[in-house]
Write a protein that holds these residues in place. Structure first.
Motif, PDB file in Angstrom:
ATOM      1  N   LEU A  28       5.650  16.346   4.322  1.00 29.06           N
ATOM      2  CA  LEU A  28       4.588  16.648   3.558  1.00 29.06           C
ATOM      3  C   LEU A  28       3.836  15.583   3.244  1.00 29.06           C
ATOM      4  N   LEU A  29       4.531  14.258   2.961  1.00 26.34           N
ATOM      5  CA  LEU A  29       3.892  13.065   2.580  1.00 26.34           C
ATOM      6  C   LEU A  29       2.941  12.633   3.575  1.00 26.34           C
ATOM      7  N   PHE A  30       3.528  12.423   4.808  1.00 30.69           N
ATOM      8  CA  PHE A  30       2.649  11.997   5.966  1.00 30.69           C
ATOM      9  C   PHE A  30       1.781  12.946   6.349  1.00 30.69           C
ATOM     10  N   ALA A  31       1.728  13.934   6.010  1.00 29.71           N
ATOM     11  CA  ALA A  31       0.557  15.127   6.339  1.00 29.71           C
ATOM     12  C   ALA A  31      -0.673  14.875   5.452  1.00 29.71           C
ATOM     13  N   GLN A  32      -0.387  14.061   4.439  1.00 26.10           N
ATOM     14  CA  GLN A  32      -1.841  13.882   3.488  1.00 26.10           C
ATOM     15  C   GLN A  32      -2.524  12.925   4.257  1.00 26.10           C
ATOM     16  N   GLU A  33      -3.980  12.976   3.519  1.00 27.53           N
ATOM     17  CA  GLU A  33      -5.081  12.188   4.064  1.00 27.53           C
ATOM     18  C   GLU A  33      -4.534  10.728   4.090  1.00 27.53           C
ATOM     19  N   CYS A  34      -4.839   9.873   5.015  1.00 28.11           N
ATOM     20  CA  CYS A  34      -4.613   8.692   4.940  1.00 28.11           C
ATOM     21  C   CYS A  34      -5.964   7.859   5.414  1.00 28.11           C
ATOM     22  N   SER A  35      -6.407   7.077   4.481  1.00 26.36           N
ATOM     23  CA  SER A  35      -7.676   6.379   4.381  1.00 26.36           C
ATOM     24  C   SER A  35      -7.654   4.971   4.526  1.00 26.36           C
ATOM     25  N   PHE A  36      -8.248   4.063   5.192  1.00 30.62           N
ATOM     26  CA  PHE A  36      -8.314   2.612   5.194  1.00 30.62           C
ATOM     27  C   PHE A  36      -8.884   2.323   3.864  1.00 30.62           C
ATOM     28  N   VAL A  37      -8.248   1.363   3.326  1.00 27.62           N
ATOM     29  CA  VAL A  37      -8.556   0.701   2.032  1.00 27.62           C
ATOM     30  C   VAL A  37      -9.279  -0.779   2.028  1.00 27.62           C
ATOM     31  N   PHE A  93      -3.804   1.038   3.908  1.00 29.39           N
ATOM     32  CA  PHE A  93      -4.111   2.316   4.152  1.00 29.39           C
ATOM     33  C   PHE A  93      -3.607   3.088   3.050  1.00 29.39           C
ATOM     34  N   ASP A  94      -4.268   3.962   2.144  1.00 24.36           N
ATOM     35  CA  ASP A  94      -3.985   5.086   1.037  1.00 24.36           C
ATOM     36  C   ASP A  94      -3.364   6.231   1.751  1.00 24.36           C
ATOM     37  N   LEU A  95      -2.119   6.787   1.441  1.00 22.12           N
ATOM     38  CA  LEU A  95      -1.651   7.823   1.938  1.00 22.12           C
ATOM     39  C   LEU A  95      -1.616   8.686   0.916  1.00 22.12           C
ATOM     40  N   GLY A  96      -2.436   9.522   0.706  1.00 26.55           N
ATOM     41  CA  GLY A  96      -2.407  10.755  -0.057  1.00 26.55           C
ATOM     42  C   GLY A  96      -2.352  10.433  -1.829  1.00 26.55           C
ATOM     43  N   GLY A  97      -2.627   9.185  -1.951  1.00 27.27           N
ATOM     44  CA  GLY A  97      -2.583   8.703  -3.405  1.00 27.27           C
ATOM     45  C   GLY A  97      -1.121   8.675  -3.856  1.00 27.27           C
ATOM     46  N   ARG A  98       0.072   8.581  -2.884  1.00 26.76           N
ATOM     47  CA  ARG A  98       1.295   8.104  -3.176  1.00 26.76           C
ATOM     48  C   ARG A  98       1.856   7.181  -2.828  1.00 26.76           C
ATOM     49  N   LEU A  99       1.247   6.664  -1.610  1.00 24.15           N
ATOM     50  CA  LEU A  99       1.819   5.423  -1.009  1.00 24.15           C
ATOM     51  C   LEU A  99       1.006   4.564  -0.332  1.00 24.15           C
ATOM     52  N   CYS A 100       0.930   2.957  -0.264  1.00 19.53           N
ATOM     53  CA  CYS A 100       0.121   2.235   0.490  1.00 19.53           C
ATOM     54  C   CYS A 100       0.782   1.848   1.875  1.00 19.53           C
ATOM     55  N   LEU A 101       0.210   2.092   2.957  1.00 19.37           N
ATOM     56  CA  LEU A 101       0.831   1.569   4.189  1.00 19.37           C
ATOM     57  C   LEU A 101       0.293   0.297   4.514  1.00 19.37           C
ATOM     58  N   VAL A 102       1.069  -0.689   4.924  1.00 22.46           N
ATOM     59  CA  VAL A 102       0.265  -2.025   5.136  1.00 22.46           C
ATOM     60  C   VAL A 102       0.633  -2.628   6.385  1.00 22.46           C
ATOM     61  N   ASP A 103      -0.293  -2.860   7.337  1.00 23.32           N
ATOM     62  CA  ASP A 103      -0.254  -3.334   8.578  1.00 23.32           C
ATOM     63  C   ASP A 103      -0.457  -4.901   8.625  1.00 23.32           C
ATOM     64  N   LEU A 104       0.631  -5.464   8.851  1.00 25.81           N
ATOM     65  CA  LEU A 104       0.425  -6.987   8.805  1.00 25.81           C
ATOM     66  C   LEU A 104       0.436  -7.584  10.198  1.00 25.81           C
ATOM     67  N   PRO A 105      -0.250  -8.721  10.314  1.00 23.35           N
ATOM     68  CA  PRO A 105      -0.379  -9.294  11.533  1.00 23.35           C
ATOM     69  C   PRO A 105       0.654  -9.575  12.057  1.00 23.35           C
ATOM     70  N   GLY A 106       0.749  -9.594  13.506  1.00 23.40           N
ATOM     71  CA  GLY A 106       1.906  -9.868  14.140  1.00 23.40           C
ATOM     72  C   GLY A 106       2.255 -11.245  13.965  1.00 23.40           C
ATOM     73  N   TYR A 107       3.477 -11.814  14.062  1.00 22.05           N
ATOM     74  CA  TYR A 107       3.889 -13.315  14.041  1.00 22.05           C
ATOM     75  C   TYR A 107       4.450 -13.562  15.654  1.00 22.05           C
ATOM     76  N   GLY A 108       4.375 -14.932  15.592  1.00 19.70           N
ATOM     77  CA  GLY A 108       4.659 -15.242  17.025  1.00 19.70           C
ATOM     78  C   GLY A 108       3.354 -15.629  17.833  1.00 19.70           C
ATOM     79  N   TYR A 109       3.548 -15.088  19.264  1.00 18.25           N
ATOM     80  CA  TYR A 109       2.802 -15.401  20.089  1.00 18.25           C
ATOM     81  C   TYR A 109       1.515 -14.619  20.061  1.00 18.25           C
ATOM     82  N   ALA A 110       0.356 -15.091  19.910  1.00 17.37           N
ATOM     83  CA  ALA A 110      -0.992 -14.542  19.929  1.00 17.37           C
ATOM     84  C   ALA A 110      -2.012 -15.380  20.533  1.00 17.37           C
ATOM     85  N   ARG A 111      -2.888 -14.722  21.161  1.00 14.86           N
ATOM     86  CA  ARG A 111      -4.164 -15.311  21.994  1.00 14.86           C
ATOM     87  C   ARG A 111      -5.196 -15.929  20.982  1.00 14.86           C
TER      88      ARG A 111
END
Length: 226
Positions: A28-37, A93-111
């Motif tokens: 139910l939580l992850f079926a909520q609207e998820c929007s970029f903040v 990302f705001d998940l249904g006003g209940r949780l914020c998902l945070v996508d971090l930059p990858g560490y280690g190798y990068a171009r």
């Protein structure tokens, strides 16, 4: 930080696996609207910490964006790429006003230039050790490679900062069952030596859907109530 997995209200069956109620709460939580903040490139630009946050950390190309897309059942919420280091900012990302998902930059190798990689890594560390609303870090590990020195360094940082984190194996479908069992066993032993690490290691596959429902249920325990 408080690990909500220890909360007596958490719906878990014996052995730590979520029960039917827990799985439904996660669905139910992850079926909520998820929007970029917001997308943030420096600590001073972080949005207000109004919601509990779950951050996804890991080496470049470990599958963070793919896992977020699988959890939210969306194809392109988080941008995916075969090019390591494509995520160059902290994305909220705001998940249904209940949780914020945070996508971090990858560490280690990068171009990218060494200076840019250094700035990304500093941004990740500053966020992880200073964010009051951070409730859980999902530390993503490629199941084919296991824990790397960079992963162990982040684990030490999280331990020192008392930030609760859970190891999440990605791309588990690429291993035979015996190989995956050995990886889970070895990773669990390593996790047990780290005080801030959640005892349960999750095995997931964004491509095949393995472990996605269970991880949703685990993350629902740190969200605001419906």
């Amino acid at each position: 930080m408080t690990d909500a997995a220890a909360d007596p209200e958490t719906h878990e069956s014996e052995g730590g696996a979520p029960d039917a109620d827990g799985l439904e709460a996660g669905r139910l939580l992850f079926a909520q609207e998820c929007s970029f903040v917001a997308g943030v490139v420096q600590v001073g630009g972080l949005p207000p910490d109004a919601l509990p946050e779950v951050a996804f950390a890991g080496r470049s190309n470990v599958g963070k964006s793919s896992l977020i897309n699988a959890l939210t059942n969306r194809k392109a919420l988080a941008r995916t790429s075969n090019t390591p280091g494509r995520t160059q900012q902290i994305n909220f990302f705001d998940l249904g006003g209940r949780l914020c998902l945070v996508d971090l930059p990858g560490y280690g190798y990068a171009r990218a230039s060494k200076d840019k990689v250094r700035r990304w890594n500093a941004l990740i560390r500053d966020y992880l050790r200073g964010r009051a609303s951070l409730r859980r870090v999902c530390l993503l590990i490629d199941a084919r490679r296991g824990l790397t020195p960079g992963d162990r360094e982040i684990m030490g940082l999280l331990d020192a900062s008392a930030v609760s984190y859970q190891i999440v194996l990605t791309k588990s479908d690429k291993l035979h069952e015996s190989e995956l069992a050995a990886c889970l066993s070895g990773t669990s032993r390593a996790a047990a030596r780290h005080p801030a690490c959640h005892p349960d290691v999750a095995a997931t596959s964004a491509e095949k859907g393995r472990g996605i429902a269970e991880l949703r249920a685990a993350l629902a325990t740190v969200a605001l109530p419906a």
